[in-house]
Design a protein around this motif. Structure first.
Motif, mmCIF file in Angstrom:
data_model
loop_
_atom_site.group_PDB
_atom_site.id
_atom_site.type_symbol
_atom_site.label_atom_id
_atom_site.label_comp_id
_atom_site.label_asym_id
_atom_site.label_seq_id
_atom_site.Cartn_x
_atom_site.Cartn_y
_atom_site.Cartn_z
ATOM 1 N N PHE A 32 0.930 -0.964 -0.008
ATOM 2 C CA PHE A 32 -0.075 0.097 -0.050
ATOM 3 C C PHE A 32 0.930 1.245 -0.050
ATOM 4 O O PHE A 32 2.067 1.280 0.133
ATOM 5 C CB PHE A 32 -1.034 -0.092 1.183
ATOM 6 C CG PHE A 32 -0.260 -0.172 2.613
ATOM 7 C CD1 PHE A 32 0.063 1.195 3.108
ATOM 8 C CD2 PHE A 32 0.193 -1.093 3.034
ATOM 9 C CE1 PHE A 32 0.547 1.450 4.357
ATOM 10 C CE2 PHE A 32 0.674 -1.292 4.646
ATOM 11 C CZ PHE A 32 1.032 0.116 5.266
ATOM 12 N N THR A 33 0.354 2.253 -0.303
ATOM 13 C CA THR A 33 0.941 3.526 -0.141
ATOM 14 C C THR A 33 0.261 4.769 0.619
ATOM 15 O O THR A 33 -0.976 4.609 0.692
ATOM 16 C CB THR A 33 1.225 4.244 -1.607
ATOM 17 O OG1 THR A 33 -0.093 4.330 -2.370
ATOM 18 C CG2 THR A 33 2.168 3.190 -2.428
ATOM 19 N N ILE A 34 0.865 5.736 1.141
ATOM 20 C CA ILE A 34 0.221 6.775 1.820
ATOM 21 C C ILE A 34 0.828 8.163 1.392
ATOM 22 O O ILE A 34 2.163 8.251 1.021
ATOM 23 C CB ILE A 34 0.830 6.764 3.254
ATOM 24 C CG1 ILE A 34 0.109 5.329 3.862
ATOM 25 C CG2 ILE A 34 -0.118 7.862 3.952
ATOM 26 C CD1 ILE A 34 0.592 5.018 5.395
ATOM 27 N N GLY A 35 -0.111 8.998 0.779
ATOM 28 C CA GLY A 35 0.722 10.319 -0.125
ATOM 29 C C GLY A 35 0.512 11.243 1.099
ATOM 30 O O GLY A 35 0.298 11.216 2.060
ATOM 31 N N PRO A 36 1.322 12.278 0.711
ATOM 32 C CA PRO A 36 1.133 13.554 1.271
ATOM 33 C C PRO A 36 -0.146 13.962 1.848
ATOM 34 O O PRO A 36 -1.021 14.298 1.258
ATOM 35 C CB PRO A 36 2.030 14.631 0.705
ATOM 36 C CG PRO A 36 2.643 13.655 -0.330
ATOM 37 C CD PRO A 36 1.876 12.799 -0.574
ATOM 38 N N GLY A 37 0.011 14.257 3.093
ATOM 39 C CA GLY A 37 -1.395 14.842 3.862
ATOM 40 C C GLY A 37 -2.462 13.728 3.568
ATOM 41 O O GLY A 37 -3.858 14.359 4.045
ATOM 42 N N GLU A 38 -2.275 12.427 3.350
ATOM 43 C CA GLU A 38 -3.365 11.563 3.318
ATOM 44 C C GLU A 38 -3.483 10.579 4.336
ATOM 45 O O GLU A 38 -2.492 10.490 5.271
ATOM 46 C CB GLU A 38 -3.279 10.641 2.040
ATOM 47 C CG GLU A 38 -4.084 9.564 2.014
ATOM 48 C CD GLU A 38 -3.875 8.809 0.748
ATOM 49 O OE1 GLU A 38 -4.733 8.337 -0.111
ATOM 50 O OE2 GLU A 38 -2.708 8.419 0.446
#
Length: 375
Positions: A32-38
């Motif tokens: 999985f990924t986590i984006g900036p501000g997410e």
């Protein structure tokens, strides 16, 4: 998030615990990924692998646990798996911080709250004395603790449960992290305080552009705070979707069961709906669907073929589920064959077992020779 480098990118994460009797595959191929501000939620029952995923990212997997070769955890493009403890320590607490479920496990009872926040400031920002004290006061004020200048002289036992959790969040923010990992931070709190903590996290995220990974078994909390959701079961991510899509159109039978079991969802019924059975211990390679024994939709192939994530989204949404019921519009034989082919392509060595890509070698450990163990 198109064209933007994710704050965190986890790819094929496998964390196993090697005991005298068996190998426990606590996390088994999570990506999985986590984006900036997410804010990305990780949900599932106890024993699904949520907390081990968090500890793997933080480099806090204790022996006999290992992050296996081939796992990737990238923070802003920098690979973390295989780093030495000294290198990891510079990232842990500074760039990536964690808030644990029970604040008493994070606070030392013999030191004042202010001392503990100042220690984090000293270690990661190099500030001491009056500067550190003022910053500690500002941090307590930032997490809405009243009379912060007096409160920093008090001990953890003088704080209520909600205040202790706020203090732990202040400690996590002391080093101005880019990513905050919250491991069930509201579980031990009453509903009113829980709502305040969630609102606080959202306010802090807006102010600081924080990326947040939020772990919980409470689907109601996820609905309130998350942008995207990953549903974990027996070490695997079985469904991933934007939060609205997950609640409006859940695809995996496990996700459907979790949502059906939310209290208040069926007010006319006398009993709460539940998912029969328990989460299994993943002590064997995944050769079938681990949810099949509990699944109301299971059929014969579920006991012989391991499902892999396939696209189940509509209108180009990023929605995937690991279930032999998909992709929709195909025959049962076509669906099963597709999962079998995708699974064969992805096979790899775990715990010394052989598959199509190996010659039976022993499992590799992290590049620094530490077995992927960081404390």
């Amino acid at each position: 998030m198109s064209g933007t480098q994710p704050t965190l990118a986890v790819e094929d994460l496998r964390t196993a615990f090697f005991t005298d009797k068996e190998i426990i595959r606590a996390v088994d191929g999570a990506s999985f990924t986590i984006g900036p501000g997410e804010t990305v939620g990780i949900v599932g029952e106890s024993g699904s692998g949520k907390s081990v995923t968090a500890r793997s990212i933080m480099g806090l997997v204790d022996s006999p646990g290992r992050i296996l070769e081939g796992s990737s955890i990238e923070y802003r493009g920098e690979e973390l798996v295989g780093k030495s403890e000294d290198a990891y320590r510079k990232i842990r607490g500074g760039d990536i911080a964690m808030v644990f479920q029970d604040p008493l496990t994070s606070l030392n009872p013999v030191y004042t709250v202010g001392n503990q926040i100042r220690e984090a400031i000293r270690l990661h920002r190099g500030l001491e004395g009056a500067e550190a004290r003022e910053l500690a006061v500002e941090l307590l004020e930032a997490v809405s603790i009243p009379d912060a200048r007096r409160r920093i002289t008090e001990y953890p036992h003088q704080f209520s449960g909600g205040m202790r959790q706020r203090a732990v969040i202040a400690m996590a923010l002391a080093c101005d992290p880019e990513l905050l990992i919250c491991d069930e931070p509201t579980t031990a709190l009453d509903v009113t305080i829980q709502a305040q903590i969630l609102e606080l996290l959202q306010d802090l995220q807006d102010e600081r552009d924080l990326s947040i990974m939020f772990i919980t078994h409470d689907m109601g909390v996820i609905a309130e705070i998350a942008d995207r959701v990953n549903v974990m079961y027996a070490g695997e991510i079985v469904e991933s979707a934007p939060v609205g899509d997950l609640f409006d159109n859940p695809k995996h039978p496990y996700t459907q069961g979790l949502l059906e079991s939310i209290p208040g969802r069926h007010p006319d019924e006398d009993r709460l709906r539940t998912i029969e059975g328990d989460v299994p211990t993943a002590n064997e390679p995944a050769r079938d669907c681990r949810f099949a024994p509990r699944c109301p939709e299971a059929f014969d192939a579920c006991e012989a073929v391991h499902p892999v994530p396939v696209d189940v989204g509509q209108d180009h949404t990023d929605h995937a589920a690991a279930c032999l019921l998909y992709p929709e519009g195909s025959t049962e034989e076509e669906r099963v064959e597709r999962h079998r082919q995708l699974g064969n392509a992805a096979e790899r060595v775990i715990g010394g077992e052989t598959d199509s890509n190996t010659d039976g070698e022993e499992p590799q450990t992290a590049a620094d020779g530490s077995g992927g163990e960081h404390r």
